[in-house]
Design an enzyme around this catalytic site. Structure first.
Site, mmCIF file in Angstrom:
data_model
loop_
_atom_site.group_PDB
_atom_site.id
_atom_site.type_symbol
_atom_site.label_atom_id
_atom_site.label_comp_id
_atom_site.label_asym_id
_atom_site.label_seq_id
_atom_site.Cartn_x
_atom_site.Cartn_y
_atom_site.Cartn_z
ATOM 1 C CG ASP A 61 -13.791 0.958 -4.350
ATOM 2 O OD1 ASP A 61 -12.726 0.323 -4.180
ATOM 3 O OD2 ASP A 61 -14.862 0.631 -3.816
ATOM 4 C CE1 TYR A 165 -2.259 -2.555 6.567
ATOM 5 C CE2 TYR A 165 -0.323 -3.076 7.889
ATOM 6 C CZ TYR A 165 -1.085 -2.157 7.183
ATOM 7 O OH TYR A 165 -0.666 -0.851 7.081
ATOM 8 C CE LYS A 169 -0.155 -1.610 3.629
ATOM 9 N NZ LYS A 169 -0.567 -0.529 2.710
ATOM 10 C CB THR A 200 -4.730 6.967 10.868
ATOM 11 O OG1 THR A 200 -4.425 5.572 10.750
ATOM 12 C CG2 THR A 200 -3.531 7.797 10.467
HETATM 13 N N1 LIG Z 1 -1.468 4.462 10.345
HETATM 14 C C1 LIG Z 1 -0.375 3.702 10.400
HETATM 15 O O1 LIG Z 1 0.200 3.460 11.480
HETATM 16 C C2 LIG Z 1 0.184 3.092 9.154
HETATM 17 C C3 LIG Z 1 1.417 2.435 9.254
HETATM 18 C C4 LIG Z 1 1.959 1.863 8.122
HETATM 19 C C5 LIG Z 1 1.272 1.945 6.922
HETATM 20 N N2 LIG Z 1 0.071 2.597 6.842
HETATM 21 C C6 LIG Z 1 -0.579 2.678 5.534
HETATM 22 O O2 LIG Z 1 -0.882 4.022 5.254
HETATM 23 C C7 LIG Z 1 -1.969 4.084 4.327
HETATM 24 C C8 LIG Z 1 -2.991 5.086 4.840
HETATM 25 O O3 LIG Z 1 -3.521 4.586 6.048
HETATM 26 P P1 LIG Z 1 -4.085 5.494 7.237
HETATM 27 O O4 LIG Z 1 -3.343 5.120 8.453
HETATM 28 O O5 LIG Z 1 -4.158 6.922 6.814
HETATM 29 O O6 LIG Z 1 -5.552 4.846 7.392
HETATM 30 P P2 LIG Z 1 -7.016 5.454 7.351
HETATM 31 O O7 LIG Z 1 -7.100 6.726 8.134
HETATM 32 O O8 LIG Z 1 -7.897 4.308 7.697
HETATM 33 O O9 LIG Z 1 -7.202 5.833 5.806
HETATM 34 C C9 LIG Z 1 -7.293 4.857 4.815
HETATM 35 C C10 LIG Z 1 -7.837 5.512 3.570
HETATM 36 O O10 LIG Z 1 -7.920 4.502 2.548
HETATM 37 C C11 LIG Z 1 -9.219 4.567 1.996
HETATM 38 N N3 LIG Z 1 -9.632 3.330 1.383
HETATM 39 C C12 LIG Z 1 -9.786 2.110 1.954
HETATM 40 N N4 LIG Z 1 -10.210 1.220 1.029
HETATM 41 C C13 LIG Z 1 -10.314 1.892 -0.136
HETATM 42 C C14 LIG Z 1 -10.697 1.531 -1.449
HETATM 43 N N5 LIG Z 1 -11.092 0.295 -1.757
HETATM 44 N N6 LIG Z 1 -10.670 2.469 -2.414
HETATM 45 C C15 LIG Z 1 -10.280 3.733 -2.121
HETATM 46 N N7 LIG Z 1 -9.934 4.143 -0.899
HETATM 47 C C16 LIG Z 1 -9.957 3.228 0.075
HETATM 48 C C17 LIG Z 1 -10.104 4.988 3.147
HETATM 49 O O11 LIG Z 1 -11.362 5.457 2.689
HETATM 50 P P3 LIG Z 1 -12.709 5.383 3.566
HETATM 51 O O12 LIG Z 1 -12.725 6.579 4.439
HETATM 52 O O13 LIG Z 1 -13.781 5.377 2.514
HETATM 53 O O14 LIG Z 1 -12.667 4.095 4.351
HETATM 54 C C18 LIG Z 1 -9.242 6.080 3.752
HETATM 55 O O15 LIG Z 1 -9.355 7.259 3.011
HETATM 56 C C19 LIG Z 1 -2.501 2.643 4.224
HETATM 57 O O16 LIG Z 1 -2.001 2.059 3.035
HETATM 58 C C20 LIG Z 1 -1.918 1.968 5.440
HETATM 59 O O17 LIG Z 1 -1.771 0.582 5.256
HETATM 60 C C21 LIG Z 1 -0.482 3.163 7.940
#
Ligand SMILES: NC(=O)c1ccc[n+]([C@@H]2O[C@H](COP(=O)([O-])OP(=O)(O)OC[C@H]3O[C@@H](n4cnc5c(N)ncnc54)[C@H](OP(=O)(O)O)[C@@H]3O)[C@@H](O)[C@H]2O)c1
Length: 242
Positions: A61, A165, A169, A200
């Site tokens: 975590d 957010y 970033k 996601t």
């Molecule tokens: N999707 C987009 O459009 C997008 C765009 C730009 C940037 N991003 C970035 O990409 C990264 C991945 O996001 P995603 O879109 O794949 O989102 P997601 O599907 O919500 O996945 C987020 C992951 O982070 C984990 N997490 C959250 N808090 C945590 C903590 N305190 N310790 C450890 N793990 C933790 C979650 O675990 P749980 O399952 O336990 O909650 C999940 O595995 C993030 O940094 C996000 O800001 C995403």
């Protein structure tokens, strides 16, 4: 000594983190599936093992220092070093106007998206230094953290005003630059990845890119050659303006 490259991906139980672990595993790395929840993390690692990949669950975590220290000790004991760290875990909480968003929510976002990355990077650096000059650190940022895009009225991001957010970033981008400068002489490369708007759970699957597309920048930066960039900010097409 473990002969494969070892990659730790935080928040790897789903979404972009899971796909990053899969793709690095497919490139022959041992992938450490970091997850805060043991059940979800074990299930994700098992899924990757069933695809023939060398995947192991590590409880982590990013907001809990004890789990970070325990993860670093476990990696040292089991594998002796780390070649790639992908700081992928991230959250979004506040969606209200800046004037109305809850400060505790903003703190939560910073805890995960900024302080979590600093804490994990500091804890893993001794292991990454063992793989210098080939070690790579990828900080998963967002185009929403770009000052240039936020202030360009032609950018689709300009109208997205999520205070916690977006500013987390932007802070992460500067954290990336600071670590890159400190580590420049070691050959360890530190870059920020912008996945692009990807379907996601983070956005209730409203993203317009597939998860595979959203993973491209992270994988590219995790597998950079020794003459690749450091201290940069890239999406899957190339450099992103700060
Ligand atoms: N999707 C987009 O459009 C997008 C765009 C730009 C940037 N991003 C970035 O990409 C990264 C991945 O996001 P995603 O879109 O794949 O989102 P997601 O599907 O919500 O996945 C987020 C992951 O982070 C984990 N997490 C959250 N808090 C945590 C903590 N305190 N310790 C450890 N793990 C933790 C979650 O675990 P749980 O399952 O336990 O909650 C999940 O595995 C993030 O940094 C996000 O800001 C995403």
């Amino acid at each position: 000594m473990h002969d494969k490259k070892v990659a730790l991906i935080t928040g790897a139980n789903k979404g972009i983190g899971f796909e990053t672990a899969r793709q690095l595993g497919q490139r022959g790395m041992t992938v450490l599936v970091g997850a805060r929840d043991a059940e979800r993390g074990e299930a994700a690692a098992k899924r990757l093992r069933e695809e023939g990949l060398d995947a192991r669950f590590v409880r982590l975590d990013v907001t809990d220092g004890a789990t970070i220290d325990a993860a670093a000790k476990w990696i040292e004991r089991e594998l002796g070093r780390l070649d790639v760290l992908v700081n992928n875990a991230g959250i979004v909480v506040d969606q209200q106007k800046p004037s109305e968003c809850n400060l505790d929510d903003v703190r939560k976002v910073y805890d995960a998206n900024v302080f979590g990355v600093i804490a994990v990077t500091q804890a893993m650096l001794p292991l990454l230094r063992r793989s210098a000059p080939h070690a790579r650190i990828v900080n998963v940022s967002s185009g929403l953290g770009s000052f240039a895009l936020q202030t360009d009225p032609r950018s689709p991001y300009a109208s997205i005003n999520i205070l916690g957010y977006n500013s987390s970033k932007a802070a992460l981008n500067m954290v990336t630059v600071q670590f890159a400068k400190e580590l420049r002489d070691t050959g360890i490369k530190v870059n920020a990845a912008d996945p692009g708007y990807t379907a996601t759970d983070l956005n209730n699957n409203s993203g317009t890119q597939t998860v595979a597309e959203g993973t491209e920048a992270s994988v590219k930066l995790a597998t950079l050659d020794d003459d690749g960039p450091t201290g940069g900010y890239f999406d899957r097409m190339g450099p992103v303006p700060w």
